[in-house]
Design an enzyme around this catalytic site. Structure first.
Site, PDB file in Angstrom:
ATOM      1  CG  LEU A 108      39.368  36.561  40.006  1.00 13.33           C
ATOM      2  CD1 LEU A 108      38.808  36.950  38.669  1.00 13.33           C
ATOM      3  CD2 LEU A 108      38.068  35.847  40.879  1.00 13.33           C
TER       4      LEU A 108
ATOM      5  CG  HIS B 179      38.799  32.292  41.688  1.00 13.23           C
ATOM      6  ND1 HIS B 179      39.866  32.706  42.306  1.00 13.23           N
ATOM      7  CD2 HIS B 179      37.859  32.196  42.515  1.00 13.23           C
ATOM      8  CE1 HIS B 179      39.262  33.028  43.869  1.00 13.23           C
ATOM      9  NE2 HIS B 179      38.209  32.428  43.724  1.00 13.23           N
TER      10      HIS B 179
END
Ligand code: PAF
Length: 281
Positions: free
Chosen positions: A29, A33
């Site tokens: 991530l 995100h």
């Protein structure tokens, strides 16, 4: 934040949740995100993020096994943003060989689909499975994967899925490079060069806003610049934003999309061009 790895446990955790907002991811991530997860909070009382590197959407010579897996760091980043992280194993998602697939619309064989056969079939199939497991009222997808967002929206409409699809804006580094998990593959020199993709898309966008309508000349000019600087270009393409059909001069809502290789890294990016809005140029 709870971390759940089985479908059964997730189902019982979500049973009494009145509204779930969902962000599917493959992990590794970055801020892009996390922005989608923050956005999800506006669309449901319980925010679920999934982390699952989906084998079905990778071709045999693609980076499934080397795809960066950073589960612990991902969970640290999600703490305080998501209520539940769903991280199933491949065996949990695919307990038997997957023989039933979502057949995506024909446009899924163009653009990225022309270079990654079966990719969007794998994406649509896993997203439908995840929707059936999580049963969200809303799900957030980034515009960075513009064609993916298009395919998911078509699936939701045409299969009457009770999920609202929310689009999240692309986050960019200070120089303009779109944030992506695959940026982690870039060496220092490649990272400095990578912004050329965005710069070419911006140039096309500006030319179109100024009245340029020879889309193939604009595409070719970007391809030539990238190739001259060592890129291998899959495509640069101006499309109608809603249908993703090749753009015609009368279109007002456009998107220019590109995919190109820098060394061993395939980067994608896109920019929307809304000719009916004030574009600030
Ligand atoms: O965009 C992604 O990370 C993936 O394609 C998705 C939507 C999580 C499906 O595996």
């Amino acid at each position: 934040m709870q971390i759940i790895s089985t479908t059964q446990e997730l189902r019982s955790r979500l049973k009494s949740e009145p509204s779930v907002a969902f962000v599917p991811t493959m992990g590794n991530l970055h801020e892009g995100h996390l922005a989608l997860v923050r956005q999800a909070r506006e669309h449901g009382r319980c925010v679920v993020a999934s982390i699952f590197v989906n084998p079905l959407q990778f071709g045999p010579s693609e980076d499934f096994s080397s795809y960066p897996r950073t589960f612990e760091q991902d969970c640290e980043k999600l703490a305080g943003l998501a209520d539940v992280v769903f991280a199933p194993t491949v065996a949990d998602m695919y307990p038997e060989p997957q023989q039933v697939y979502v057949e995506p619309p024909p446009v899924a064989s163009e653009l990225c689909g022309a270079f990654r056969p079966g990719h969007f079939r794998g994406v649509a199939t896993v997203v439908l499975k995840l929707f059936n497991i999580v049963r969200p009222q809303a799900a957030v997808f980034g515009k960075k994967d513009y064609q993916q967002l298009h395919v998911i929206r078509a699936m939701v409409r045409q299969l009457n899925l009770p999920v609202g699809i929310v689009a999240g804006e692309t986050l960019r580094a200070a120089d303009g490079l779109a944030l992506s998990s695959r940026n982690a593959y870039l060496g220092a020199e490649e990272r400095a060069e990578a912004v050329r993709l965005y710069r070419n898309l911006s140039r096309i966008r500006e030319s179109i806003i100024r009245g340029g309508r020879d889309f193939s000349a604009l595409e070719q000019c970007a391809i030539d610049d990238l190739v001259a600087h060592g890129w291998r270009v899959d495509y640069v393409s101006v499309r109608a934003a809603v249908s993703l059909a090749p753009a015609v001069a009368e279109d007002r809502d456009l998107v220019v999309l590109a995919a190109a290789w820098l060394g061993k890294t395939r980067l994608i990016d896109n920019l929307e061009i809304c000719l009916s809005a004030d574009n600030g140029l």
